[in-house]
Design an enzyme around this catalytic site. Sequence first.
Site, PDB file in Angstrom:
ATOM      1  N   TYR A 162      12.119   2.617  -0.938  1.00 50.00           N
ATOM      2  CA  TYR A 162      11.442   1.310  -0.989  1.00 50.00           C
ATOM      3  C   TYR A 162      10.140   1.416  -1.797  1.00 50.00           C
ATOM      4  O   TYR A 162       9.929   0.654  -2.752  1.00 50.00           O
ATOM      5  CB  TYR A 162      11.133   0.813   0.430  1.00 50.00           C
ATOM      6  CG  TYR A 162      10.100  -0.296   0.473  1.00 50.00           C
ATOM      7  CD1 TYR A 162      10.385  -1.561  -0.030  1.00 50.00           C
ATOM      8  CD2 TYR A 162       8.827  -0.078   1.008  1.00 50.00           C
ATOM      9  CE1 TYR A 162       9.425  -2.578  -0.015  1.00 50.00           C
ATOM     10  CE2 TYR A 162       7.867  -1.088   1.029  1.00 50.00           C
ATOM     11  CZ  TYR A 162       8.170  -2.333   0.518  1.00 50.00           C
ATOM     12  OH  TYR A 162       7.230  -3.336   0.528  1.00 50.00           O
ATOM     13  N   ASP A 174       0.829  -1.216   0.000  1.00 51.09           N
ATOM     14  CA  ASP A 174       0.000   0.000   0.000  1.00 51.09           C
ATOM     15  C   ASP A 174       0.863   1.266   0.000  1.00 51.09           C
ATOM     16  O   ASP A 174       0.360   2.359  -0.266  1.00 51.09           O
ATOM     17  CB  ASP A 174      -0.961   0.001   1.202  1.00 51.09           C
ATOM     18  CG  ASP A 174      -0.271  -0.065   2.564  1.00 51.09           C
ATOM     19  OD1 ASP A 174       0.971  -0.144   2.614  1.00 51.09           O
ATOM     20  OD2 ASP A 174      -0.998  -0.040   3.582  1.00 51.09           O
TER      21      ASP A 174
HETATM   22  P1  NAD Z   1      11.072 -10.232   3.636  1.00 54.04           P
HETATM   23  O1  NAD Z   1      12.129  -9.174   3.616  1.00 54.04           O
HETATM   24  O2  NAD Z   1      10.752 -10.900   4.921  1.00 54.04           O
HETATM   25  O3  NAD Z   1      11.458 -11.400   2.596  1.00 54.04           O
HETATM   26  C1  NAD Z   1      11.963 -11.117   1.329  1.00 54.04           C
HETATM   27  C2  NAD Z   1      12.532 -12.418   0.762  1.00 54.04           C
HETATM   28  O4  NAD Z   1      13.017 -12.137  -0.559  1.00 54.04           O
HETATM   29  C3  NAD Z   1      13.693 -12.985   1.565  1.00 54.04           C
HETATM   30  O5  NAD Z   1      13.528 -14.380   1.724  1.00 54.04           O
HETATM   31  C4  NAD Z   1      14.909 -12.679   0.707  1.00 54.04           C
HETATM   32  O6  NAD Z   1      15.963 -13.625   0.861  1.00 54.04           O
HETATM   33  C5  NAD Z   1      14.315 -12.723  -0.690  1.00 54.04           C
HETATM   34  N1  NAD Z   1      15.097 -11.922  -1.644  1.00 54.04           N
HETATM   35  C6  NAD Z   1      15.549 -10.650  -1.474  1.00 54.04           C
HETATM   36  N2  NAD Z   1      16.254 -10.271  -2.568  1.00 54.04           N
HETATM   37  C7  NAD Z   1      16.212 -11.303  -3.441  1.00 54.04           C
HETATM   38  C8  NAD Z   1      16.738 -11.506  -4.750  1.00 54.04           C
HETATM   39  N3  NAD Z   1      17.465 -10.562  -5.363  1.00 54.04           N
HETATM   40  N4  NAD Z   1      16.493 -12.686  -5.364  1.00 54.04           N
HETATM   41  C9  NAD Z   1      15.763 -13.669  -4.745  1.00 54.04           C
HETATM   42  N5  NAD Z   1      15.270 -13.536  -3.505  1.00 54.04           N
HETATM   43  C10 NAD Z   1      15.482 -12.365  -2.859  1.00 54.04           C
HETATM   44  O7  NAD Z   1       9.808  -9.551   2.983  1.00 54.04           O
HETATM   45  P2  NAD Z   1       8.252  -9.715   3.331  1.00 54.04           P
HETATM   46  O8  NAD Z   1       7.916  -8.783   4.415  1.00 54.04           O
HETATM   47  O9  NAD Z   1       7.925 -11.142   3.445  1.00 54.04           O
HETATM   48  O10 NAD Z   1       7.624  -9.143   1.982  1.00 54.04           O
HETATM   49  C11 NAD Z   1       7.431  -9.989   0.852  1.00 54.04           C
HETATM   50  C12 NAD Z   1       6.804  -9.180  -0.260  1.00 54.04           C
HETATM   51  O11 NAD Z   1       5.577  -8.614   0.171  1.00 54.04           O
HETATM   52  C13 NAD Z   1       7.667  -8.000  -0.721  1.00 54.04           C
HETATM   53  O12 NAD Z   1       7.542  -7.908  -2.116  1.00 54.04           O
HETATM   54  C14 NAD Z   1       7.045  -6.798  -0.043  1.00 54.04           C
HETATM   55  O13 NAD Z   1       7.241  -5.639  -0.793  1.00 54.04           O
HETATM   56  C15 NAD Z   1       5.586  -7.212  -0.008  1.00 54.04           C
HETATM   57  N6  NAD Z   1       4.776  -6.645   1.095  1.00 54.04           N
HETATM   58  C16 NAD Z   1       5.214  -6.753   2.393  1.00 54.04           C
HETATM   59  C17 NAD Z   1       4.392  -6.269   3.416  1.00 54.04           C
HETATM   60  C18 NAD Z   1       4.794  -6.393   4.862  1.00 54.04           C
HETATM   61  O14 NAD Z   1       4.119  -5.832   5.729  1.00 54.04           O
HETATM   62  N7  NAD Z   1       5.847  -7.106   5.203  1.00 54.04           N
HETATM   63  C19 NAD Z   1       3.166  -5.673   3.108  1.00 54.04           C
HETATM   64  C20 NAD Z   1       2.781  -5.570   1.766  1.00 54.04           C
HETATM   65  C21 NAD Z   1       3.589  -6.075   0.766  1.00 54.04           C
HETATM   66  O1  DAU Z   2       2.501  -0.957   4.489  1.00 51.67           O
HETATM   67  C1  DAU Z   2       3.132  -2.102   4.024  1.00 51.67           C
HETATM   68  C2  DAU Z   2       4.602  -2.061   4.377  1.00 51.67           C
HETATM   69  O2  DAU Z   2       4.687  -2.308   5.783  1.00 51.67           O
HETATM   70  C3  DAU Z   2       5.422  -3.084   3.614  1.00 51.67           C
HETATM   71  O3  DAU Z   2       5.377  -2.785   2.239  1.00 51.67           O
HETATM   72  C4  DAU Z   2       6.885  -3.070   4.096  1.00 51.67           C
HETATM   73  O4  DAU Z   2       7.609  -4.088   3.435  1.00 51.67           O
HETATM   74  C5  DAU Z   2       6.889  -3.332   5.585  1.00 51.67           C
HETATM   75  O5  DAU Z   2       8.207  -3.241   6.075  1.00 51.67           O
HETATM   76  C6  DAU Z   2       5.992  -2.325   6.315  1.00 51.67           C
HETATM   77  O6  DAU Z   2       6.565  -0.999   6.266  1.00 51.67           O
HETATM   78  P1  DAU Z   2       6.569  -0.026   7.543  1.00 51.67           P
HETATM   79  O7  DAU Z   2       7.661   0.937   7.382  1.00 51.67           O
HETATM   80  O8  DAU Z   2       5.209   0.497   7.799  1.00 51.67           O
HETATM   81  O9  DAU Z   2       6.904  -1.121   8.712  1.00 51.67           O
HETATM   82  P2  DAU Z   2       7.868  -1.027   9.986  1.00 51.67           P
HETATM   83  O10 DAU Z   2       7.579  -2.232  10.815  1.00 51.67           O
HETATM   84  O11 DAU Z   2       9.273  -0.748   9.609  1.00 51.67           O
HETATM   85  O12 DAU Z   2       7.318   0.244  10.762  1.00 51.67           O
HETATM   86  C7  DAU Z   2       5.975   0.349  11.210  1.00 51.67           C
HETATM   87  C8  DAU Z   2       5.798   1.703  11.857  1.00 51.67           C
HETATM   88  O13 DAU Z   2       6.552   1.736  13.088  1.00 51.67           O
HETATM   89  C9  DAU Z   2       6.311   2.849  11.018  1.00 51.67           C
HETATM   90  O14 DAU Z   2       5.453   3.971  11.188  1.00 51.67           O
HETATM   91  C10 DAU Z   2       7.692   3.148  11.597  1.00 51.67           C
HETATM   92  C11 DAU Z   2       7.531   2.794  13.065  1.00 51.67           C
HETATM   93  N1  DAU Z   2       8.746   2.270  13.717  1.00 51.67           N
HETATM   94  C12 DAU Z   2       9.403   1.221  13.142  1.00 51.67           C
HETATM   95  C13 DAU Z   2      10.540   0.695  13.700  1.00 51.67           C
HETATM   96  C14 DAU Z   2      11.278  -0.449  13.039  1.00 51.67           C
HETATM   97  C15 DAU Z   2       9.197   2.806  14.921  1.00 51.67           C
HETATM   98  O15 DAU Z   2       8.581   3.743  15.468  1.00 51.67           O
HETATM   99  N2  DAU Z   2      10.322   2.293  15.489  1.00 51.67           N
HETATM  100  C16 DAU Z   2      11.029   1.259  14.927  1.00 51.67           C
HETATM  101  O16 DAU Z   2      12.079   0.841  15.487  1.00 51.67           O
END
Ligand code: NAD
Ligand code: DAU
Length: 365
Positions: free
Chosen positions: A171, A133
């Site tokens: 990002y 998002d």
């Molecule tokens: P993550 O960082 O936990 O995992 C990413 C994985 O991709 C890892 O296993 C890493 O080894 C692999 N990777 C990284 N670079 C690579 C490369 N060059 N080739 C092959 N593998 C590679 O990420 P996540 O939080 O599980 O997110 C997964 C997907 O979902 C991402 O595309 C992210 O943008 C999307 N997403 C995440 C969130 C969230 O809240 N975590 C929300 C919405 C969308």
């Molecule tokens: O919205 C979806 C996204 O959510 C995904 O696309 C990203 O991959 C995922 O990392 C996540 O991004 P955020 O930046 O929102 O997540 P994060 O857990 O890093 O941070 C959540 C919120 O907490 C953000 O407002 C920053 C704040 N934060 C984060 C960390 C790590 C803190 O205040 N202190 C911290 O140490």
Amino acid sequence: MKRTILITGGAGFIGSHVVRLFVRKYPDYRIVNLDKLTYAGNLENLRDIECEPNYRFERGDVCDFERMRSLFRAYDVTGVIHLAAESHVDRSIRDPFTFARTNVMGTLALLEAAREYWDGKWEGRLFYHISTDEVYGALALTDPAGGPQGRGPYGEEFFTERMRYDPHSPYSASKASSDHFVRAYHDTYGMPTLVTNCSNNYGPYQFPEKLIPLFINNIRKCRPLPVYGRGENVRDWLYVEDHARAIDVIFHRGRAGETYNIGGFNEWRNIDIVRLLIRTVDRMLGRPEGASDGLITYVADRKGHDLRYAIDSRKLQRELGWEPSLQFEEGIERTVRWYLENGEWMDRVTSGAYADYYKTMYGAR
Ligand code: NAD
Ligand code: DAU
């Protein structure tokens, strides 16, 4: 085997839940997990399914076009669920190049490999790209002191699928770019592609650089909790297994060329989550109420910190009948319990020991 699905990034947080769901639910699919095993990839996340006959692991980089081509040929891949990415906003601020490389060029390499292998025969093929998002930018945040305002607790506006892209961090800029490439392959070549944009995920196996697992671990270890700015930024949270279920529904029944937003209408201010985590961890560890309140430490704000995210997922709910299954408080209860019961997983991740597991399991491959 009925078909082979290539899941990229399957050793990461969300990817491991998607791999587990598909391996267990579809024994007649071959699930190939392609992952580079960066710091975020952890094969220990998949221990419970790694010996299933319909599961294969391939270590590789999505940017390696020749490798992607050979995987399509070797496995006769008919579907792709592309999750591999650099995913942490703070890292992207320090090192934008890596994000452009993996998220943009890696997605492009995978698209090209699919286009070449499928060669215009699109029937039964799908390239499903998992996005965020954050590509929509930030929404206005109304003063919560005034009580609920508009449709959401913290504001009137929601991200819809028709919203203009307005990414702010390196990002989200890289994810926005990859989304555009995926749509361009649909519009230019007619490739069946899909994009979904999901809100913040939480749950087991999340790398402890992200807010929820980092803070659970710090409370457990009585370490400071670094809250960025005033802790008033709002995020919309979804339990990771609900996201994995949405991906399953959309992979099988979503319409090619479409975008679906995924979210649970669950907005929380960071500071309220931090307080909920403190209460929950302290209670589960048998500490007196308020014991860890003093760990909250306000630190400098994240650069370009988006104020509020809120996803409108009504299209997905209306068209495909998906709904989130867990209330946030219940999801947090489960999540905290999981991290406390799996302290060894956390300790192996924070010490770096998890990286050896690949060599143990797969030797020099
Ligand atoms: P993550 O960082 O936990 O995992 C990413 C994985 O991709 C890892 O296993 C890493 O080894 C692999 N990777 C990284 N670079 C690579 C490369 N060059 N080739 C092959 N593998 C590679 O990420 P996540 O939080 O599980 O997110 C997964 C997907 O979902 C991402 O595309 C992210 O943008 C999307 N997403 C995440 C969130 C969230 O809240 N975590 C929300 C919405 C969308
Ligand atoms: O919205 C979806 C996204 O959510 C995904 O696309 C990203 O991959 C995922 O990392 C996540 O991004 P955020 O930046 O929102 O997540 P994060 O857990 O890093 O941070 C959540 C919120 O907490 C953000 O407002 C920053 C704040 N934060 C984060 C960390 C790590 C803190 O205040 N202190 C911290 O140490």
